[in-house]
Enzyme design. Structure first.
Site, PDB file in Angstrom:
ATOM      1  N   THR A  42       0.815  -1.223   0.000  1.00 44.89           N
ATOM      2  CA  THR A  42       0.000   0.000   0.000  1.00 44.89           C
ATOM      3  C   THR A  42       0.843   1.265   0.000  1.00 44.89           C
ATOM      4  O   THR A  42       0.505   2.260  -0.631  1.00 44.89           O
ATOM      5  CB  THR A  42      -0.909   0.001   1.250  1.00 44.89           C
ATOM      6  N   ILE A  48      -2.687   6.069  -7.998  1.00 41.29           N
ATOM      7  CA  ILE A  48      -3.646   6.433  -9.048  1.00 41.29           C
ATOM      8  C   ILE A  48      -4.966   5.712  -8.831  1.00 41.29           C
ATOM      9  O   ILE A  48      -4.993   4.542  -8.466  1.00 41.29           O
ATOM     10  CB  ILE A  48      -3.065   6.029 -10.428  1.00 41.29           C
ATOM     11  N   HIS A  50      -7.469   4.336 -11.046  1.00 42.76           N
ATOM     12  CA  HIS A  50      -7.593   4.015 -12.467  1.00 42.76           C
ATOM     13  C   HIS A  50      -9.044   4.071 -12.921  1.00 42.76           C
ATOM     14  O   HIS A  50      -9.953   3.711 -12.167  1.00 42.76           O
ATOM     15  CB  HIS A  50      -7.048   2.611 -12.729  1.00 42.76           C
ATOM     16  N   LYS A 250       2.477  -1.843 -18.028  1.00 44.07           N
ATOM     17  CA  LYS A 250       1.866  -0.551 -18.359  1.00 44.07           C
ATOM     18  C   LYS A 250       2.897   0.530 -18.670  1.00 44.07           C
ATOM     19  O   LYS A 250       2.523   1.627 -19.056  1.00 44.07           O
ATOM     20  CB  LYS A 250       0.965  -0.102 -17.202  1.00 44.07           C
ATOM     21  N   ARG A 311       4.494  -5.310  -5.686  1.00 45.63           N
ATOM     22  CA  ARG A 311       3.132  -5.695  -6.051  1.00 45.63           C
ATOM     23  C   ARG A 311       2.927  -7.175  -5.696  1.00 45.63           C
ATOM     24  O   ARG A 311       3.810  -7.991  -5.914  1.00 45.63           O
ATOM     25  CB  ARG A 311       2.927  -5.521  -7.546  1.00 45.63           C
ATOM     26  N   CYS A 444      14.306  18.790  10.283  1.00 43.57           N
ATOM     27  CA  CYS A 444      13.285  18.544  11.323  1.00 43.57           C
ATOM     28  C   CYS A 444      13.434  17.183  11.973  1.00 43.57           C
ATOM     29  O   CYS A 444      12.810  16.928  12.998  1.00 43.57           O
ATOM     30  CB  CYS A 444      11.884  18.717  10.751  1.00 43.57           C
TER      31      CYS A 444
END
Lengths: 478, 417
Positions: A42, A48, A50, A250, A311, A444
């Site tokens: 995640t 995106i 899709h 893709k 993935r 920071c």
């Protein structure tokens, strides 16, 4: 500890499923191996939503993508998560590629994708002014959008927690026994019992399935490398810009993010180890060589970081999501193989899985379910007047900790003290953006370590980047 | 709305010197806005010696150098707000800032001096492959952990980049008991001052690997080691030269970037080479009444030069506030043939003083000449025994020479071998 349902894995699918189930009168536990929610697949993907023309007609991927994308604006509104409906382009660079665009268009129509159009070069130039002059046309899908995957997941988790879901982080499941009524999960935090188990364990979902003897799928982790570019590049990319897909995948896309940066990537390489999130010189080169093909002026030198996502690809021939009751045990529900378009599908996956659970375990709706997660304070987005009023209420919102992203001490404290709060540096970063800017926490970092230690009552040298041995500092100097 | 004659953004050496110089030149209401908890800027964490040799003619530590200015500021009626972050600069020199005492502060100033300093380039800027584990940080971040907060950020160290901060931290970590394995430098020469190579590496027995870089980081949670490789003349890693070096910490000293987000927001023109504002001889930017000095304008090697530059900006701001700025034509300066940039980028032809041009060369030169020309006319030619990119060069152009330059001509500086 006894629950009706235990969800293994607090990624976007697990968190949104937990939120769906929290609408009903049942006891739900969300169990996560990592130190935080949204730390597996995640965390790192193309961010995106899709449109839904990629998946083959009739697949679960196609159905849940189109449904999920349609649900996304409402879910994001309820959870107060930034979502931008910017639309996507699949750009063709030859007449042959225009045929691919036409095929995608037809598939999209069959999948139920709304409002798509095949557009010519002139219209493409108008929509995406910086697009390469070599482009000949494109598929325009206005229903596509962008969302921050970990922000969505954290918000869903917070909302689920506020509606009664029990959270277990740093809680790896090591084994599962079943007595016919209850599963007993052997976890890093002891035994957890549940009547039903939802396996949303991402790249480890095959390992978890095997714990009940289900070996019907294997996960082949597939790596995707990305560059994240500085906000100064965002004026060059208006929509998600894909190239035409090939057998290889893709391809390298460019997309704005909801936070105003630009993402370039991903590569696509099958790997051996499920936790191999190393970037590679070859992978990054592939991205930097290919990204400028769509937008020639894009400057990869303005990268602020690079990262790798994993993935959860399955070895199944149908290449579809694996969602449903296990053949080995009807009370064990797999939510596996959630690769792209997993993020887009997640709201629909949550509903789909909840329906399966309800068919097995009918339950009343809760009278007091609150679908809303209150919006966190976002100082950087406020007007001068709003800022004035906020600081008046609590001076800690007047102290800027992260100068690149303008994050205040008050926001960091909220992120730590709130439900499913941050317990490490990356947790603060994902909830507030502190450390996510140009200097990448150079300035920071030490202040955030201090605030974490103070708020959690820990020693500064016990504060980690993301749990385990990822210490930031060691002992005191002499 | 608070009204000031001069608002100085940044209370480091640049901001303090500019504010003090403006005060000395008769500016009444001045405020310094500093985002850290104290004045002094990055000098506060530079506890090593070597500051002030040029300006004070004695060797001071960073905090000592800063202290001299802090005391002077305290002795004046200059207002100071610390822990205060400037959020915006808007049209008409309107500044919005915030802190946790006053809340949101709105300031209107006749003139502004930008003195925000610079930041270090992070890992993402050079995209080292490998894992995103903990133990990878900039040298300056490590310096803050050790010198300000009092914590060790690691035990076994590799440093990438031989800039001064990297060299200083090699010595500092060694003195604190860490093992510094090596300093790797992509270029065939070091990017730090020679004295730092000698004192921080040679004297400590730390190897400097030139033409060598880190190509990958390893470690699932904390860093466990790095892969280094030699690079060719195009700075690309040479296949087959990779080797593993064990370490739990990688410190990056790979360059500094002036912090010009506010400058950009204010619509001020920036120089593509310096990444700082385009300025005139008093360090006035393309926006009238807005000045810039110190590391936000150009990255300096020595704080002494920051002080000198910032006094010019303070003087310029005072002249502007009092309506005494020169009203002549601008002469552009231009670096060619080995000269990467020049500050100032333009000079007022009616300037009231000699002007020093500051610049850097693009590679190492031995026995080369610096030649300043205007059209065909050679104004100045000076031989330098050695010039290198890490050391800032300067030449002085006399006031009468500047006055004699015809309108529309450029002042060109080049290296002649």
């Amino acid at each position: 500890m006894q629950f009706d349902v235990a969800i293994i894995g607090a990624g976007v699918s697990g968190a949104l499923t937990a939120r769906e189930l929290s609408r009903y009168n049942m006891q739900v536990a969300l169990i996560e191996k990592g130190s935080d929610v949204a730390v597996g697949s995640t965390k790192a993907n193309s961010a995106i939503v899709h449109a839904g023309f990629d998946a083959e007609n009739g697949t679960l991927k196609a159905k849940l993508n189109v449904e999920g994308t349609a649900l996304m604006p409402q879910v994001c509104k309820e959870l107060n998560v930034p979502y931008k409906n910017i639309g996507s382009l699949v750009v063709a660079y030859s007449e042959k590629e225009m045929q691919t665009v036409q095929t995608l268009y037809e598939r999209g129509v069959n999948n139920g994708v709304p409002d798509m159009r095949v557009i010519d070069k002139a219209e493409l130039k108008e929509l995406e002014p910086m697009i390469s002059d070599l482009a000949v046309g494109a598929l325009w899908a206005p229903s596509a959008g962008i969302v921050c995957p970990y922000e969505l997941t954290i918000a869903a988790a917070v909302n689920a927690a506020e509606n009664g879901v029990g959270f277990f982080r740093n809680c790896e499941v090591k084994g599962i026994e079943d007595d016919g009524e209850y599963f007993t999960l052997d976890t890093a935090q002891g035994e957890i019992k549940a009547k039903y188990v939802i396996n949303a364990a991402g790249v480890y979902s095959d390992t978890v399935a095997r714990m009940i003897g289900d070996d019907s799928f294997n996960i082949i982790p597939r790596k995707g490398e990305y560059y994240l570019l500085d906000k100064s590049e965002c004026s060059k990319v208006k929509h998600t810009v894909f190239v035409c897909p090939t057998e290889m995948g893709k391809g390298i896309l460019l997309s704005p993010t909801v936070d105003g940066n630009v993402l370039a990537g991903p590569t696509s390489i099958d790997i051996e180890e499920k936790d191999d999130v190393d970037t590679t010189a070859a992978g990054l080169k592939l991205v930097s060589d290919n990204a400028p093909k769509s937008i020639p002026t894009i400057n990869l030198r303005n990268s602020i970081t690079s990262f790798t996502g994993i993935r959860a690809h399955t070895d199944r021939k149908d290449n579809d999501f694996v969602i449903g009751q296990s053949e080995k045990n009807a009370r064990f529900i797999n939510v596996a193989g959630i690769e792209s378009p997993g993020l887009s599908s997640a709201p629909a996956i949550g509903k789909y899985v909840a329906d399966i659970v309800l068919s097995l375990f009918p339950c009343e709706k809760k009278a007091d379910f609150n679908p809303e997660r209150p919006a966190p304070v976002r100082f950087r987005e406020m007007s001068t007047e709003e800022r004035k009023a906020l600081i008046e209420k609590d001076k800690r919102y007047g102290r800027i900790i992260c100068r690149c992203e303008t994050v205040t001490e008050g926001e960091i404290i909220d992120a730590i003290q709130g439900p499913v709060g941050a317990i490490d540096m990356d947790g603060v970063k994902r909830r507030t953006r502190a450390g996510m800017g140009r200097c990448q926490s150079g300035f920071c970092g030490s202040k955030v370590v201090e605030i974490l230690a103070r708020e959690l009552g820990k020693n500064v040298n016990d504060i980690t980047k993301y749990g385990g041995e990822s210490k930031i500092i060691y002992e005191r100097t002499k | 709305m608070l009204n000031y004659d001069l608002a100085v953004i940044g209370g480091g050496p640049a901001g303090m010197a500019a504010a003090l110089e403006a005060k000395e030149n008769g500016v009444e209401k001045i405020i310094i806005l500093e985002r850290a908890a104290t004045l002094g800027g990055i000098l506060e964490q530079c506890i090593h010696a070597g500051f002030g040799l040029h300006y004070f003619k004695e060797e001071l530590s960073g905090p000592e150098y800063a202290y001299r200015f802090i005391e002077k500021v305290k002795a004046t009626d200059i207002d100071v707000k610390v822990d205060t972050m400037v959020l915006t600069i808007e049209e008409g020199n309107k500044i919005t800032a915030t802190n946790n005492v006053d809340g949101l502060i709105e300031i209107s100033a006749k003139a502004i001096v930008l003195a925000m300093g610079c930041r270090e380039r992070p890992r993402g800027a050079i995209n080292i492959a490998g894992s995103r584990c903990s133990g990878i940080m900039t040298a300056g971040t490590a310096q803050k952990y050790v010198n300000i907060d009092g914590y060790m950020p690691g035990h076994k160290i590799v440093i990438l980049g031989s800039g001064d901060i990297g060299l200083i931290m090699a010595r500092r970590m060694s003195l604190e008991g860490a093992k510094v394995q090596m300093v790797c430098e992509l270029q065939p020469y070091s990017n730090g001052l020679t004295r730092n190579i000698v004192q921080c590496l040679d004297d400590m027995g730390i190897p400097l690997k030139l033409s060598c870089t880190v190509v990958a980081t390893h470690g699932k949670e904390r860093l466990e080691g790095v892969t280094i490789a030699d690079v060719d003349e195009k700075l690309c890693p040479i296949p087959g030269t990779e080797r593993f070096v064990e370490c739990d910490t990688l410190l990056l000293s790979i360059g500094l970037i002036p912090e010009n987000e506010l400058t950009r927001m204010a619509g001020i023109d920036l120089d593509r080479v310096t990444n700082g504002a385009v300025v005139d001889e008093y360090r006035q930017t393309s926006k009238e009444g807005v000045f810039a000095c110190g590391n936000v304008l150009q990255v300096h090697d020595l704080v002494d030069y920051v002080t000198i530059e910032s006094k010019l900006a303070g003087k310029g701001a005072a002249k502007y506030i009092k309506g005494e700025s020169e009203k002549g034509e601008y002469i552009e300066t231009q670096g060619i043939n080995g000269v990467r940039y020049i500050v100032p980028q333009k000079i007022n032809s009616k300037t009231d003083d000699d002007v020093n041009l500051y610049f850097r060369v693009g590679s190492v030169y031995k026995g080369a000449k610096i030649v300043v020309t205007c059209g065909d006319k050679v104004i100045l030619s000076k031989k330098r025994p050695r010039m290198c990119p890490s050391e800032m060069e300067t030449v002085t152009i006399k006031k009468d020479v500047i006055e004699s330059i015809p309108a529309g001509e450029k002042l060109t500086v080049r290296v002649e071998e």
